[in-house]
Write an enzyme that holds these catalytic residues in place. Structure first.
Site, mmCIF file in Angstrom:
data_model
loop_
_atom_site.group_PDB
_atom_site.id
_atom_site.type_symbol
_atom_site.label_atom_id
_atom_site.label_comp_id
_atom_site.label_asym_id
_atom_site.label_seq_id
_atom_site.Cartn_x
_atom_site.Cartn_y
_atom_site.Cartn_z
ATOM 1 N N TYR A 166 36.791 20.445 -36.176
ATOM 2 C CA TYR A 166 35.712 21.105 -36.915
ATOM 3 C C TYR A 166 35.325 20.237 -38.109
ATOM 4 O O TYR A 166 35.983 20.254 -39.156
ATOM 5 C CB TYR A 166 36.125 22.511 -37.366
ATOM 6 C CG TYR A 166 36.449 23.465 -36.222
ATOM 7 C CD1 TYR A 166 36.093 23.167 -34.907
ATOM 8 C CD2 TYR A 166 37.088 24.672 -36.448
ATOM 9 C CE1 TYR A 166 36.395 24.032 -33.865
ATOM 10 C CE2 TYR A 166 37.383 25.549 -35.410
ATOM 11 C CZ TYR A 166 37.032 25.208 -34.117
ATOM 12 O OH TYR A 166 37.331 26.080 -33.086
ATOM 13 N N ASN A 222 40.659 26.935 -23.599
ATOM 14 C CA ASN A 222 39.779 26.332 -22.596
ATOM 15 C C ASN A 222 40.533 25.736 -21.407
ATOM 16 O O ASN A 222 40.045 24.789 -20.785
ATOM 17 C CB ASN A 222 38.877 25.262 -23.247
ATOM 18 C CG ASN A 222 38.021 25.840 -24.352
ATOM 19 O OD1 ASN A 222 37.340 26.841 -24.146
ATOM 20 N ND2 ASN A 222 38.061 25.251 -25.533
#
Ligand code: NAP
Length: 312
Positions: free
Chosen positions: A59, A160
């Site tokens: 991020y 994921n």
């Protein structure tokens, strides 16, 4: 104090709303939010008993971890549970090209970098951000185990990964948590990872719980965006208008129950028996206060199914 839960088979006691920190990235996905505003939101979260924070090295290429580390300074370590992630290996300065990497050496090295940026001596939950096709899962698992043995992390998990990837990962290590995309407009989790997570009591923390804010009821279907939403088909043309229409059908249910659309959307996720926490991306105090209002009450079976029907 906010409703808490043991995160699956880990020893972590976490609030069922997790403060999502991708919004601190300050990049093309989520443009800059003033630091003061974010600091007030983090402090307010702690006051409300929201003790769980999810970030990632990726991020803002380390920026969000650094910012969160500054904001948590002075807060007793036992007052918060910190989750971060590893995978996106940037090849130079922040902002340079990135490649996937869950190789053993990289995980061990990058964990040290995350600890420095966060200003902490351990990470509570370290997550593989995405599956790395180039690295054998045995090597990845060995690196996470080493970090655990060395006291750098307490638990580790995945995000994921699909069912087969997760099953395979857990033949080599102890991946105790899963971070899937799951919200009322995207329910694939229910027929894929959900059953496996229940079978093995894995901790589940959902991401995009509000589908980038769509499930707050604040859009009309005519807006245009300059952030991650500009890249999402769910915010384009007819699909956007149809999504807004579905979300608006929640309004009468919320009015009857005295809850906002945001709170209904979060609470519905928490009613799924495999789900422990909903991660909500937060930009200000008001947003964390509203998310916290999804805790401490239950949806009846009738209302839960009415919510599903409205958003189908
Ligand atoms: N593992 C992964 O691959 C992955 C991927 C995505 C996210 N995540 C994690 O999950 C977190 C949340 O997911 P997300 O970023 O996809 O977004 P999300 O939680 O679905 O939506 C976040 C957006 O919702 C809006 N919002 C939140 N509370 C609101 C409120 N009370 N009223 C009005 N609007 C509100 C804000 O929009 P505005 O910008 O309009 O204020 C915020 O940016 C991230 O921060 C990150 O920690 C992980």
């Amino acid at each position: 104090m906010a409703e808490k839960i043991k995160l699956g088979r880990t020893d972590l006691q976490v609030s069922r709303v997790c403060f999502g920190c991708w919004q601190m990235a300050a990049n093309e996905y989520w443009p800059v939010v003033e630091e003061d505003r974010l600091t007030r939101a983090v402090r307010r979260a702690i006051e409300l008993g929201i003790n769980f924070f999810d970030t990632a090295d990726a991020y803002g290429d380390g920026f969000a971890e650094q910012l969160l580390g500054r904001m948590l300074k002075g807060i007793p370590r036992e007052a918060f549970v910190l989750a971060t992630k590893v995978y996106h290996h940037w090849l130079g300065e922040p902002g340079s090209p990135r490649v996937g990497d869950l190789s053993g050496d990289y995980i061990v090295w990058e964990c040290e970098q995350s600890l420095k940026r966060l200003g902490l001596d351990h990470i509570d939950l370290y997550q593989a951000h995405t599956f790395d096709v180039m690295t054998h899962l045995e090597e990845t698992a060995r690196a996470f185990e080493k970090l655990k043995k060395d006291g750098k992390i307490r638990f580790y998990g995945v995000s994921n990964f699909n069912v087969e990837q997760l099953r395979a990962a857990n033949t080599f290590g102890h991946f105790d948590t899963v971070q899937p995309r799951y919200n009322l407009l995207d329910r694939e989790f229910e027929s894929s990872l959900g059953p496996l997570c229940m079978t093995h009591n894995l901790g589940v923390l959902t991401y995009s719980s509000l589908q980038y804010g769509l499930l707050t009821g604040k859009f009309t279907g005519t807006e245009t965006f300059n952030d991650v939403r500009a890249m999402s088909p769910m915010f384009k043309g007819e699909a956007f208008r149809a999504n807004v229409e579905k979300v608006n059908r929640l309004r009468p249910i919320g009015d009857r129950l005295g809850r906002s659309i945001t709170q209904l959307s979060i609470r519905a996720l928490l009613e799924h028996p495999a789900v422990h926490c909903a991660i909500v991306g937060i930009k200000n105090e008001k947003q964390i206060e509203e998310a916290a209002g999804a805790l401490g009450w239950r949806l009846s079976r009738e209302d839960y199914y009415a919510i599903r029907q409205a958003t189908t």
